[in-house]
Motif scaffolding. Structure first.
Motif, mmCIF file in Angstrom:
data_model
loop_
_atom_site.group_PDB
_atom_site.id
_atom_site.type_symbol
_atom_site.label_atom_id
_atom_site.label_comp_id
_atom_site.label_asym_id
_atom_site.label_seq_id
_atom_site.Cartn_x
_atom_site.Cartn_y
_atom_site.Cartn_z
ATOM 1 N N VAL A 43 -5.964 -8.434 1.852
ATOM 2 C CA VAL A 43 -5.996 -7.570 0.678
ATOM 3 C C VAL A 43 -5.244 -6.300 1.064
ATOM 4 N N GLN A 44 -4.279 -5.926 0.256
ATOM 5 C CA GLN A 44 -3.304 -4.905 0.632
ATOM 6 C C GLN A 44 -3.829 -3.482 0.519
ATOM 7 N N ILE A 45 -3.444 -2.670 1.495
ATOM 8 C CA ILE A 45 -3.568 -1.207 1.431
ATOM 9 C C ILE A 45 -2.158 -0.641 1.412
ATOM 10 N N LEU A 46 -1.893 0.241 0.459
ATOM 11 C CA LEU A 46 -0.571 0.852 0.314
ATOM 12 C C LEU A 46 -0.737 2.135 -0.478
ATOM 13 N N ASP A 47 0.192 3.057 -0.304
ATOM 14 C CA ASP A 47 0.241 4.214 -1.201
ATOM 15 C C ASP A 47 0.759 3.707 -2.543
ATOM 16 N N GLY A 48 -0.136 3.627 -3.525
ATOM 17 C CA GLY A 48 0.230 3.076 -4.830
ATOM 18 C C GLY A 48 0.505 4.117 -5.882
ATOM 19 N N SER A 49 0.616 5.383 -5.479
ATOM 20 C CA SER A 49 0.850 6.470 -6.432
ATOM 21 C C SER A 49 2.336 6.762 -6.544
ATOM 22 N N GLN A 50 2.914 6.423 -7.686
ATOM 23 C CA GLN A 50 4.337 6.656 -7.938
ATOM 24 C C GLN A 50 5.189 6.129 -6.787
ATOM 25 N N ASN A 51 4.905 4.889 -6.422
ATOM 26 C CA ASN A 51 5.608 4.261 -5.316
ATOM 27 C C ASN A 51 5.983 2.835 -5.706
ATOM 28 N N PRO A 52 7.087 2.642 -6.422
ATOM 29 C CA PRO A 52 7.476 1.303 -6.864
ATOM 30 C C PRO A 52 7.642 0.344 -5.696
ATOM 31 N N THR A 53 7.122 -0.873 -5.876
ATOM 32 C CA THR A 53 7.270 -1.927 -4.884
ATOM 33 C C THR A 53 7.077 -3.254 -5.603
ATOM 34 N N TYR A 54 7.181 -4.366 -4.893
ATOM 35 C CA TYR A 54 6.959 -5.648 -5.563
ATOM 36 C C TYR A 54 5.475 -5.783 -5.900
ATOM 37 N N ALA A 55 5.196 -6.427 -7.049
ATOM 38 C CA ALA A 55 3.858 -6.407 -7.647
ATOM 39 C C ALA A 55 2.793 -7.013 -6.745
ATOM 40 N N ASP A 56 3.124 -8.097 -6.034
ATOM 41 C CA ASP A 56 2.113 -8.741 -5.207
ATOM 42 C C ASP A 56 2.011 -8.109 -3.816
ATOM 43 N N GLY A 57 2.570 -6.894 -3.686
ATOM 44 C CA GLY A 57 2.461 -6.168 -2.423
ATOM 45 C C GLY A 57 1.916 -4.776 -2.583
ATOM 46 N N THR A 58 1.506 -4.411 -3.809
ATOM 47 C CA THR A 58 0.988 -3.065 -4.018
ATOM 48 C C THR A 58 -0.493 -3.010 -3.668
ATOM 49 N N VAL A 59 -1.035 -1.814 -3.646
ATOM 50 C CA VAL A 59 -2.445 -1.650 -3.298
ATOM 51 C C VAL A 59 -3.324 -2.398 -4.310
#
Length: 267
Positions: free
Chosen positions: A138-154
């Motif tokens: 289960v992913q941890i990422l900075d998800g605030s105004q940080n575009p990335t691929y959908a299945d890799g975001t927090v």
């Protein structure tokens, strides 16, 4: 002086246990509707402070030591009760943190914080992950105004299911994960009988709802299952980003917690 007479009350008859013994039988159960003889749930004292470990929790990090963990390389530093992923330049390479104890079905509470000010972008910004049984992420990422691929975001089941919503807080703010993980079940010949499932709340918001997992997380490939034991460690991922953690605890779950579609006994 008149004698004082003290009346001794007769023992009170044991109160009849509330419920019924003449109601219909519940399907697939040994109990009746509102059965008077059905055992009451065990009592577990919740934490005095919301988010704290209940009485039956296994505390993995309380801000004081790494006794419950072993790093791949060097110890992750603790400062002011906060655990932080060290730089790979310091540790000498990938340096995941692995629990000494193994778990199967469980409830996990964990709090994390993305570094601030943010640097880099996409998967290089505030990246870590929770690897159940060292396999299912289960992913941890900075998800605030940080575009990335959908299945890799927090909030994502990495490489498979995006979160239902983006419930991320801003970098530098503490965030909470509350996750129910149900381990997969395998037949004696190694065939998959039932996949792993995950239910996850990020900052109190549902982001995965009893989501079936495809198998062991593999970067840039479709996940797949390989048979394994009933328990394995939890792993916190080092992705060379200084993500911080606090207040980590788990509750191993009984078979009854996941037996709703497994038949009697939850096996």
């Amino acid at each position: 002086m008149a004698a004082v007479v003290v009346a001794v009350a007769a023992p009170v008859a044991a109160q009849e246990k509330p419920g019924f013994r003449d109601t219909p039988m519940l399907p697939g159960s040994q109990w009746r509707v509102h059965d008077a003889d059905r055992p009451a749930p065990g009592v577990v004292a919740p934490a005095a402070i919301p988010g704290g470990p209940p009485a039956d929790a296994v505390v993995l990090f309380d801000g004081r030591s790494l006794d419950a963990w072993k790093p791949d390389r060097s110890a992750w530093p603790i400062e002011n009760g906060v655990l932080t992923v060290p730089s790979r330049a310091t540790s000498g390479g990938e340096n995941n943190l692995v629990s000494k104890r193994s778990f199967g079905d469980l409830q996990l509470h964990l709090e994390f914080r993305s570094p601030t000010p943010p640097t880099k972008s996409s998967q290089d910004r505030g990246n870590s992950g929770i690897w159940f049984m060292q396999r299912y992420e289960v992913q941890i990422l900075d998800g605030s105004q940080n575009p990335t691929y959908a299945d890799g975001t927090v909030g994502a089941v990495y490489g498979w299911k995006p979160p239902l919503v983006n419930a991320a807080r801003r970098p530098g703010e503490w965030q909470t994960y509350d996750i129910i993980f149900e381990r997969p079940r395998f037949a004696a010949d190694g065939a998959l009988r039932r996949p792993a499932y995950v239910t996850a709340l990020l900052n109190g918001v549902l982001v995965q709802n009893h989501q079936a997992m495809l198998g062991t997380t593999i970067w840039r490939k479709v996940a797949r299952y390989t048979a394994h034991g009933d328990a394995a460690p939890i792993q916190l991922q080092d992705h060379d980003s200084p993500v911080s953690f606090r207040n980590i605890w788990v509750r191993p779950l009984p078979a009854a917690a996941i037996a709703q579609d497994l038949g009697r006994g939850g096996r």
